[in-house]
Every structure is written in structure tokens, then in C-alpha cells.
Write a protein that holds these residues in place. Structure first.
Motif, PDB file in Angstrom:
ATOM      1  N   ALA A  13      -5.919   5.430   3.095  1.00 32.92           N
ATOM      2  CA  ALA A  13      -5.352   5.448   1.747  1.00 32.92           C
ATOM      3  C   ALA A  13      -6.436   5.173   0.716  1.00 32.92           C
ATOM      4  O   ALA A  13      -7.467   4.562   1.004  1.00 32.92           O
ATOM      5  N   HIS A  19     -13.621   5.377   1.357  1.00 33.99           N
ATOM      6  CA  HIS A  19     -13.131   6.714   0.998  1.00 33.99           C
ATOM      7  C   HIS A  19     -14.316   7.652   0.843  1.00 33.99           C
ATOM      8  O   HIS A  19     -15.376   7.258   0.351  1.00 33.99           O
ATOM      9  N   THR A  76      -2.620   7.611  -6.092  1.00 34.94           N
ATOM     10  CA  THR A  76      -2.171   8.948  -5.713  1.00 34.94           C
ATOM     11  C   THR A  76      -3.267   9.996  -5.841  1.00 34.94           C
ATOM     12  O   THR A  76      -3.276  10.983  -5.117  1.00 34.94           O
TER      13      THR A  76
END
Length: 291
Positions: A2, A25, A79
Motif C-alpha cells: 500500500a 514504494h 489512493t
């Protein structure tokens, strides 16, 4: 994995060049790969006030080393990840603000990897000297122009009218120096600043600023960065213990440890035209002693 929900921990405010971290990430970004780690020693360029360029450096994974070509601020609401061009102001509630290290697109690095981040020491030092010289020059400029104000104005950290803070249009830090541009517009004149005769007195203005800087450098005024937390968006302040007192300027950049490290500091002024508005341009150059 995430998207990160918390700001990147940054260690560069304390002068650190190295940090060990996990990759949280990885995302493509143009012709580069954006690598986000939980912590970093790399100073990124700020999207809102891009005065100081990013550090250069490397990411190491095992025996592999990947050059950091650039570093920018990224933001996510959980998001979508926005890199460099952010849709919200830094610190907006509900968003995490991150340091994205831009490396070559074919680099073999992935989420979950343990890496060492290292900023290039020479690049860091030259930009830190430039940024510290910029702040010192701004305070010296305010002092030199104090007599041109006919009305009470907001004061700087040393009690002079804050010409730098009121008139600044842009500031760019360079290795061992900076260029600052000040708009001498109608609103500045209405605020009480008188620019008359300034064009004929630029050399005298530079001499006044240089003299103040020489005094402060000779005093080897101590410089430090104070911070209220260890994350990217936590408030940081440049503090310099000048002979006149403690000067404090909000700043997210990196700095020298004292004004003595700057060596000889000189400024030069030029008046230029920007669409009909006169602009005072100050170029600051430091010449630190070489080892």
C-alpha cells in the motif's frame, strides 16, 4: 504494498549523509524510477519554494549501487501518488508527504528491499554553504536598507525592517552562493520603502552588506537547524548566533555549521526590469577555505 500513510523521516537536518531504510514504494516517473524509502538522508527539492536543489547521491542494495539523479517531494492521500507536481499544500491533513528518489528506470530495486541511502558529501557541503550565505546576506541587506523605510514594517530576526521577507520574488541556491530577486513594486513603495536613487548606489549597498558579512564571518557565528520533529513536513528553523543576537529564519534546507565556514562572502547587485517592474537582484558568493 500500500501507499505510505506517514511522512518520510528525514535525517539531513542534523547533517547526516547516510541512512539505512526499507523501500516502501516504487513507481515509474517519466524516464526514471521513483523510489520511496521510510527514511532518507537525501534533501529533496521543495515544490512550493524550490530554492535549494536536491542532493545527489546513491541508493545501495547489497553490492549494487544506483545513482540518485534527483530527489523531489511526493504526496499521497492513500489512493494515488503525486510526484513533484502536488495537488495540495505541504502538510495538508489526510495526506502523506514523501521523498521520491529518482533513479534510472532499469534499476533492479523493489518494495521491501533494505537499502543504504547516501548523499554526496561535496554537493551537500557546497549547497549548505550557499544556503547559509544566502540567509546571512538577507539579514545584512535588511540592515543596509533600513534607512529607506518611512513607515513601520515587519521586522526581521534582528529587528531591521524585513525587506527580504517583504519584497522577495525568488531565491535560488547554487554551490557556494545564491541569487535572490526582489520586486520594487508599487505595493512595496506604499508600504513605506523608498527606492529612489538606488540604481546609483548599488556599489555602496554591496560594500555595506559585505562589511556586515565580514564582521559576522570573523565572529564565526554558530549555525544550527532546530526542528520540532523528524518527518519531512515538521517545522525546521535556521538559527544563527550572531553578535547582535540569535537570528531565526524558517527553513527546510541544509546549512554549514558556522559562518566561519563560508570564508570570504561577497554580494553584487543589479537592477533589472521584469515586465515594467524594477527588480533588485542580489548575487551572493562565498569562498570557503580549501582543505
Amino acid at each position: 504494498m500500500a501507499l505510505p500513510g506517514i511522512d518520510t523521516v528525514v535525517t539531513f537536518p542534523t547533517g547526516d549523509l547516510r541512512a539505512t531504510a526499507s523501500v516502501v514504494h516504487v513507481a515509474p516517473h517519466g524516464e526514471r524510477l521513483a523510489v520511496i524509502t521510510e527514511r532518507t538522508s537525501i534533501h529533496p527539492v521543495d515544490h512550493a519554494w524550490p530554492d535549494q536543489p536536491a542532493d545527489r547521491g546513491v541508493l545501495r542494495r547489497g553490492d549494487r549501487e544506483f545513482a540518485v539523479r534527483d530527489a523531489v517531494v511526493a504526496a499521497t492521500d492513500g489512493t494515488e501518488l503525486h510526484i513533484g507536481d502536488l495537488p495540495v499544500r505541504t502538510g495538508t491533513d489526510g495526506w502523506a508527504f514523501l521523498v521520491a528518489h529518482l533513479i534510472d528506470a532499469d534499476a533492479a530495486i523493489a518494495e521491501g528491499d533494505e537499502v543504504e541511502v547516501e548523499a554526496d558529501a561535496a554537493t551537500r557541503r557546497s549547497l549548505s554553504i550557499g544556503h547559509t550565505a544566502c540567509h546571512a546576506a538577507s539579514l545584512a541587506l535588511n540592515r543596509a536598507l533600513a534607512g529607506r523605510w518611512s513607515k513601520a514594517a515587519r521586522e526581521d530576526a534582528l529587528g531591521s525592517p524585513d525587506f527580504d521577507g517583504i519584497a522577495i520574488a525568488s531565491s535560488r541556491i547554487h554551490p557556494e552562493g545564491s541569487v535572490d530577486r526582489y520586486r520594487l513594486n508599487k505595493s512595496l513603495r506604499r508600504a513605506g520603502f523608498d527606492p529612489s536613487g538606488l540604481a546609483d548606489g548599488l556599489d555602496a549597498l554591496a560594500a555595506s552588506v559585505d562589511a556586515t558579512l565580514a564582521e559576522w564571518v570573523a565572529a564565526d557565528a554558530v549555525v544550527r537547524v532546530e526542528r520540532v520533529g523528524e518527518h519531512l513536513t515538521d517545522r525546521r528553523t535556521w538559527v544563527c548566533e550572531l553578535p547582535e543576537g540569535s537570528a531565526r529564519i524558517p527553513c527546510g534546507g541544509t546549512h554549514a555549521g558556522s559562518l566561519g565556514e563560508l570564508g570570504t562572502v561577497r554580494v553584487a547587485f543589479e537592477l533589472v526590469d521584469d515586465g515594467g517592474t524594477p527588480v533588485l537582484e542580489m548575487t551572493t558568493t562565498a569562498a570557503p577555505a580549501r582543505d
